[in-house]
Scaffold this motif. Structure first.
Motif, PDB file in Angstrom:
ATOM      1  N   THR A   1      -2.889  38.115  21.540  1.00  0.00           N
ATOM      2  CA  THR A   1      -1.606  37.587  21.063  1.00  0.00           C
ATOM      3  C   THR A   1      -1.054  36.582  22.072  1.00  0.00           C
ATOM      4  OG1 THR A   1      -1.103  39.626  19.884  1.00  0.00           O
ATOM      5  CG2 THR A   1       0.744  38.163  20.376  1.00  0.00           C
ATOM      6  N   CYS A   2      -0.835  35.377  21.617  1.00  0.00           N
ATOM      7  CA  CYS A   2      -0.471  34.271  22.507  1.00  0.00           C
ATOM      8  C   CYS A   2       0.613  33.423  21.848  1.00  0.00           C
ATOM      9  CB  CYS A   2      -1.708  33.413  22.799  1.00  0.00           C
ATOM     10  SG  CYS A   2      -1.413  32.010  23.899  1.00  0.00           S
ATOM     11  N   TYR A   3       1.549  32.962  22.666  1.00  0.00           N
ATOM     12  CA  TYR A   3       2.623  32.104  22.190  1.00  0.00           C
ATOM     13  C   TYR A   3       2.678  30.816  23.004  1.00  0.00           C
ATOM     14  CZ  TYR A   3       4.577  35.927  19.405  1.00  0.00           C
ATOM     15  OH  TYR A   3       4.762  36.918  18.475  1.00  0.00           O
ATOM     16  N   GLY A   4       2.640  29.695  22.302  1.00  0.00           N
ATOM     17  CA  GLY A   4       3.008  28.443  22.924  1.00  0.00           C
ATOM     18  C   GLY A   4       4.517  28.309  22.900  1.00  0.00           C
ATOM     19  N   VAL A   5       5.049  27.412  23.716  1.00  0.00           N
ATOM     20  CA  VAL A   5       6.497  27.288  23.796  1.00  0.00           C
ATOM     21  C   VAL A   5       6.912  25.826  23.842  1.00  0.00           C
ATOM     22  CG1 VAL A   5       6.490  27.486  26.333  1.00  0.00           C
ATOM     23  CG2 VAL A   5       8.573  28.039  25.047  1.00  0.00           C
ATOM     24  N   ASN A   6       7.948  25.513  23.092  1.00  0.00           N
ATOM     25  CA  ASN A   6       8.604  24.214  23.163  1.00  0.00           C
ATOM     26  C   ASN A   6       9.903  24.394  23.936  1.00  0.00           C
ATOM     27  OD1 ASN A   6      10.843  22.333  21.487  1.00  0.00           O
ATOM     28  ND2 ASN A   6       8.986  21.284  22.120  1.00  0.00           N
ATOM     29  N   ILE A   7      10.082  23.593  24.980  1.00  0.00           N
ATOM     30  CA  ILE A   7      11.242  23.708  25.870  1.00  0.00           C
ATOM     31  C   ILE A   7      12.067  22.436  25.738  1.00  0.00           C
ATOM     32  CG2 ILE A   7      11.989  23.960  28.278  1.00  0.00           C
ATOM     33  CD1 ILE A   7       9.339  25.439  28.796  1.00  0.00           C
TER      34      ILE A   7
ATOM     35  N   GLU B   1      17.852  14.430  24.195  1.00  0.00           N
ATOM     36  CA  GLU B   1      17.077  15.624  24.484  1.00  0.00           C
ATOM     37  C   GLU B   1      15.781  15.263  25.191  1.00  0.00           C
ATOM     38  OE1 GLU B   1      18.254  18.497  20.701  1.00  0.00           O
ATOM     39  OE2 GLU B   1      16.367  17.405  20.696  1.00  0.00           O
ATOM     40  N   MET B   2      15.351  16.142  26.100  1.00  0.00           N
ATOM     41  CA  MET B   2      14.010  16.063  26.651  1.00  0.00           C
ATOM     42  C   MET B   2      13.259  17.272  26.139  1.00  0.00           C
ATOM     43  SD  MET B   2      11.843  14.380  28.369  1.00  0.00           S
ATOM     44  CE  MET B   2      10.251  14.995  27.826  1.00  0.00           C
ATOM     45  N   SER B   3      12.178  17.034  25.402  1.00  0.00           N
ATOM     46  CA  SER B   3      11.448  18.130  24.779  1.00  0.00           C
ATOM     47  C   SER B   3      10.001  18.149  25.258  1.00  0.00           C
ATOM     48  CB  SER B   3      11.493  17.993  23.251  1.00  0.00           C
ATOM     49  OG  SER B   3      10.954  19.135  22.641  1.00  0.00           O
ATOM     50  N   PHE B   4       9.585  19.307  25.759  1.00  0.00           N
ATOM     51  CA  PHE B   4       8.259  19.509  26.347  1.00  0.00           C
ATOM     52  C   PHE B   4       7.608  20.717  25.677  1.00  0.00           C
ATOM     53  CE2 PHE B   4       6.008  22.296  29.339  1.00  0.00           C
ATOM     54  CZ  PHE B   4       4.987  21.478  29.791  1.00  0.00           C
TER      55      PHE B   4
ATOM     56  N   LYS C   1       4.205  18.215  17.494  1.00  0.00           N
ATOM     57  CA  LYS C   1       5.190  17.477  16.693  1.00  0.00           C
ATOM     58  C   LYS C   1       6.555  17.430  17.359  1.00  0.00           C
ATOM     59  CE  LYS C   1       7.472  17.780  12.158  1.00  0.00           C
ATOM     60  NZ  LYS C   1       7.517  18.529  10.868  1.00  0.00           N
ATOM     61  N   ARG C   2       6.927  18.504  18.043  1.00  0.00           N
ATOM     62  CA  ARG C   2       8.288  18.647  18.553  1.00  0.00           C
ATOM     63  C   ARG C   2       8.510  18.054  19.940  1.00  0.00           C
ATOM     64  NH1 ARG C   2      11.384  23.178  16.381  1.00  0.00           N
ATOM     65  NH2 ARG C   2      10.454  23.832  14.417  1.00  0.00           N
ATOM     66  N   ALA C   3       7.462  17.570  20.609  1.00  0.00           N
ATOM     67  CA  ALA C   3       7.591  17.250  22.037  1.00  0.00           C
ATOM     68  C   ALA C   3       7.335  15.791  22.373  1.00  0.00           C
ATOM     69  CB  ALA C   3       6.640  18.122  22.841  1.00  0.00           C
ATOM     70  N   LYS C   4       7.988  15.348  23.420  1.00  0.00           N
ATOM     71  CA  LYS C   4       7.693  14.039  23.988  1.00  0.00           C
ATOM     72  C   LYS C   4       6.515  14.117  24.951  1.00  0.00           C
ATOM     73  CE  LYS C   4      12.407  12.244  23.563  1.00  0.00           C
ATOM     74  NZ  LYS C   4      13.596  11.697  24.269  1.00  0.00           N
ATOM     75  N   VAL C   5       6.365  15.279  25.603  1.00  0.00           N
ATOM     76  CA  VAL C   5       5.258  15.525  26.532  1.00  0.00           C
ATOM     77  C   VAL C   5       4.635  16.870  26.169  1.00  0.00           C
ATOM     78  CG1 VAL C   5       4.578  15.822  28.945  1.00  0.00           C
ATOM     79  CG2 VAL C   5       6.427  14.235  28.364  1.00  0.00           C
ATOM     80  N   VAL C   6       3.300  16.931  26.134  1.00  0.00           N
ATOM     81  CA  VAL C   6       2.595  18.171  25.789  1.00  0.00           C
ATOM     82  C   VAL C   6       1.579  18.506  26.872  1.00  0.00           C
ATOM     83  CG1 VAL C   6       1.151  19.365  24.102  1.00  0.00           C
ATOM     84  CG2 VAL C   6       2.858  17.706  23.322  1.00  0.00           C
ATOM     85  N   LEU C   7       1.638  19.742  27.346  1.00  0.00           N
ATOM     86  CA  LEU C   7       0.624  20.306  28.228  1.00  0.00           C
ATOM     87  C   LEU C   7      -0.275  21.169  27.344  1.00  0.00           C
ATOM     88  CD1 LEU C   7      -0.488  20.969  31.106  1.00  0.00           C
ATOM     89  CD2 LEU C   7       1.180  22.834  31.178  1.00  0.00           C
ATOM     90  N   ALA C   8      -1.537  20.773  27.181  1.00  0.00           N
ATOM     91  CA  ALA C   8      -2.355  21.353  26.123  1.00  0.00           C
ATOM     92  C   ALA C   8      -3.638  21.991  26.637  1.00  0.00           C
ATOM     93  CB  ALA C   8      -2.693  20.280  25.086  1.00  0.00           C
TER      94      ALA C   8
END
Length: 255
Positions: free
Chosen positions: A136-142, A161-164, A181-188
């Protein structure tokens, strides 16, 4: 926001490296995203660990949480000498594993077991998405509100807004799409090359990360790198299209 890569490897570290761990500093709070093996000592080199405001554990595989009990030992030592007071906030999935059980019982951590919804911490919005992974794993949008202009971009993110987003570990799924979709920067999670990925794989490929990023027009930091891959091969597979970089341990990214 400022992101510092403490560890970038998975499921095991390269020689001298560390597995998943990142320090995200915003105007309102400091966050540690995962605490894999070797992360604690590197965190201590950047910030006093007891000063961290919040820890987010994506899931309880060892390469993402092995150093969390080590932090507990460190806090215990400070407690005995009267140098700390209070708890560090932890957001994580609920798990039957020993590490999850021990931090839940610990006097040093204030644990919230996350669901697929939005939480707020010190004025920062945390939106969790359950990803496609065996554990069980959750990614997070901050998302943090700033004092900038209020124009809205094509992803619905306002200029104020700054969305990561941090994907945690995942293969292709609606949650991964939402995080990009929700972020300006993504750590993937770029744990695989496309030739090694299938529908049942536990990770995205480097190529899929770039594909998602190109679709949504965000900046991409590819991490969770498997040490068995040659760095030149990873770069070749990622291609030239898009605004992406391969995470570097010890490096900070400002955005």
């Amino acid at each position: 926001m400022k992101l510092t890569v403490l560890g970038k490897y998975g499921p095991y570290p390269a020689v001298g490296g560390a597995t998943s761990g990142y320090l995200l500093e915003t105007e309102k709070a400091s966050f540690v995203l995962d605490m894999g093996s070797g992360v604690f000592s590197r965190l201590e080199g950047k910030i006093a660990p007891e000063k961290v405001d919040c820890i987010i554990i994506s899931h309880f595989h060892a390469d993402h949480c092995a150093d969390l009990p080590i932090l507990g030992y460190y806090l215990q030592r400070l407690d005995k000498s009267g140098k700390i007071n209070g708890k560090i906030k932890v957001f994580c999935p609920k798990s039957d594993c020993e590490i999850c059980s021990s931090i839940s019982r610990s006097k040093y951590f204030d644990v919230t077991f996350v669901e697929e919804k939005e939480y707020e911490f010190r004025g920062v919005k945390l939106r969790f998405f359950k990803t496609n992974h065996p554990e069980t794993c959750y990614g997070v949008n901050i998302t943090e509100t700033t004092n900038q202009s209020v124009a809205t971009d094509k992803n619905g993110i306002t200029g104020g807004e700054m969305s990561f987003s941090y994907t945690g570990d995942t293969n292709v799924c609606p949650a991964a799409e939402e995080l990009f979709k929700r972020a300006k920067v993504v750590l993937a999670d770029g744990g695989l090359l496309e030739r090694d990925r299938s529908e049942s794989s536990p990770h995205l490929s480097v190529e899929k990360c770039v594909e998602y990023s190109n679709k949504w027009g965000n900046k991409l930091i590819i991490s969770h790198i498997c040490p068995s891959y040659d760095s030149e091969e990873i770069i070749k597979c990622a291609g030239r299209k898009g605004e992406w970089t391969i995470a570097e341990e010890g490096k900070s990214y400002d955005f």
